[in-house]
Design an enzyme around this catalytic site. Structure first.
Site, mmCIF file in Angstrom:
data_model
loop_
_atom_site.group_PDB
_atom_site.id
_atom_site.type_symbol
_atom_site.label_atom_id
_atom_site.label_comp_id
_atom_site.label_asym_id
_atom_site.label_seq_id
_atom_site.Cartn_x
_atom_site.Cartn_y
_atom_site.Cartn_z
ATOM 1 C CE1 TYR A 160 40.206 -7.546 12.940
ATOM 2 C CE2 TYR A 160 38.452 -6.448 14.723
ATOM 3 C CZ TYR A 160 38.640 -7.076 13.233
ATOM 4 O OH TYR A 160 37.914 -7.011 12.339
ATOM 5 N N GLY A 161 45.261 -6.448 16.428
ATOM 6 C CA GLY A 161 46.239 -5.901 17.140
ATOM 7 C C GLY A 161 47.576 -6.369 16.459
#
Length: 339
Positions: free
Chosen positions: A47-48
């Site tokens: 996530y990112g």
């Protein structure tokens, strides 16, 4: 808690227009849900976006540390002293502990079981924790690299054996693969706690995956319970996500056929004096799932929290079920979902 919080948007520029300048507002959302008693946080090591990979885990660790420091400061200033917490045996403190379920992406280079254990150790560093609540496989490689699947399963079980998590789980697994995974975890004597899938009024196969989770003895975690925001009632063909955002074209395709469902959702919301988002989330709770809507600001957090503490009537749930079944063009399945 009956409601969790997803962190997919914390670090994602493409879909959610994330920028580090938003971190303070995200923290306000985090503090609001934690103060309300929410303990379950879903995240992932992927996530990112690009250089921000792992950003959501970093923020979760940073936010929880800040929250505890602020609470300690508040108690100190007020002269309050919790002897149980000081000794580390307060039931209240334990019951409100942050519980992180993180997912490990089966990247092409993660082909050994040891690589997954290493990924867990790296996630724990970012989260500033010693042990995960749940370690999950983000998706199955069965459809495109089946030989990798076995190593992933053994690796996730090894994470448990090395005392790096309390239990394991999977994400984007369909009924068949979920059952196979469950059987292998039983052989390894590893607790299989959760299966996470895209689950909302606009997704297909809802009953099928729920039955599979019940058979496997795990809890279904419903991600995207608002269908990327489409069920919030805040979008129409004249008000779409910005140009360049993948949700723009998706909403343009789904909105026309979803109008009867959205109409029913708004009608039920008006009847129970709630928002469409709150009704959609509560519907997922009524189905026996634990929804994990995201929150990037205080307003979103407060709206999500308004989905708990009450329950739709059976008649309302059935009305929404009928409207959902009538939608011919459902939300596309995650490309990594398997049968």
């Amino acid at each position: 808690s009956s409601l969790g919080c997803g962190t997919w948007s914390w670090g994602n520029k493409l879909l959610w227009d994330y920028d580090p300048s938003q971190d303070e507002e995200i923290y306000r959302a985090y503090r609001a849900v934690r103060d309300a008693g929410v303990t379950i946080f879903d995240t992932a090591d992927s996530y990112g976006t690009m250089e921000l990979n792992g950003r959501a885990e970093i923020l979760l660790g940073r936010f929880e540390r800040r929250l505890q420091e602020e609470k300690l400061s508040d108690k100190s200033q007020s002269g309050m002293f919790d002897f149980g917490s000081f000794l580390g045996n307060s039931d209240a403190a334990k019951s409100n502990t942050q519980q992180v379920a993180t997912k490990f992406a089966p990247y092409p280079w993660r082909i050994t079981r040891g690589s997954l254990v290493q990924a867990a150790k790296e996630s724990l560093k970012r989260l500033e924790q010693d042990k995960l609540c749940v370690a999950q496989l983000h998706w199955s490689t069965q459809n495109y690299q089946p030989f990798q699947e076995g190593a992933l399963w053994e690796g996730i079980a090894d994470i448990y054996d090395e005392n790096l998590c309390e239990a394991v789980g999977v994400s984007n697994y369909g009924p068949i693969q979920l059952q196979k995974f469950s059987e292998r975890m039983k052989e390894r004597d590893v607790p299989f706690a959760i299966a996470q899938v895209q689950y909302s009024l606009l997704t297909a196969r809802n009953n099928e995956i729920l039955d599979s989770c019940n058979d496997a003895g795990c809890r279904l975690i419903s991600y995207s319970p608002l269908c990327l925001g489409l069920l919030s009632g805040k979008y129409d063909l004249d008000n779409l996500p910005r140009a360049g955002n993948p949700r723009r074209q998706l909403f343009r395709e789904l909105l026309p056929g979803a109008q009867p469902l959205l109409g029913t959702l708004k009608a039920v919301a008006k009847e129970v004096n709630k928002t469409p988002s709150q009704v959609a989330i509560n519907w997922a709770i009524c189905k026996g799932t634990v929804p994990i809507p995201g929150a990037r600001n205080l307003a979103q957090a407060e709206e999500n929290l308004g989905a708990v503490g009450w329950s739709l009537s059976n008649a309302a749930v059935e009305e929404l079920d009928v409207a959902s079944a009538g939608v011919k063009k459902k939300m596309i399945e995650n490309i990594f979902s398997v049968k």
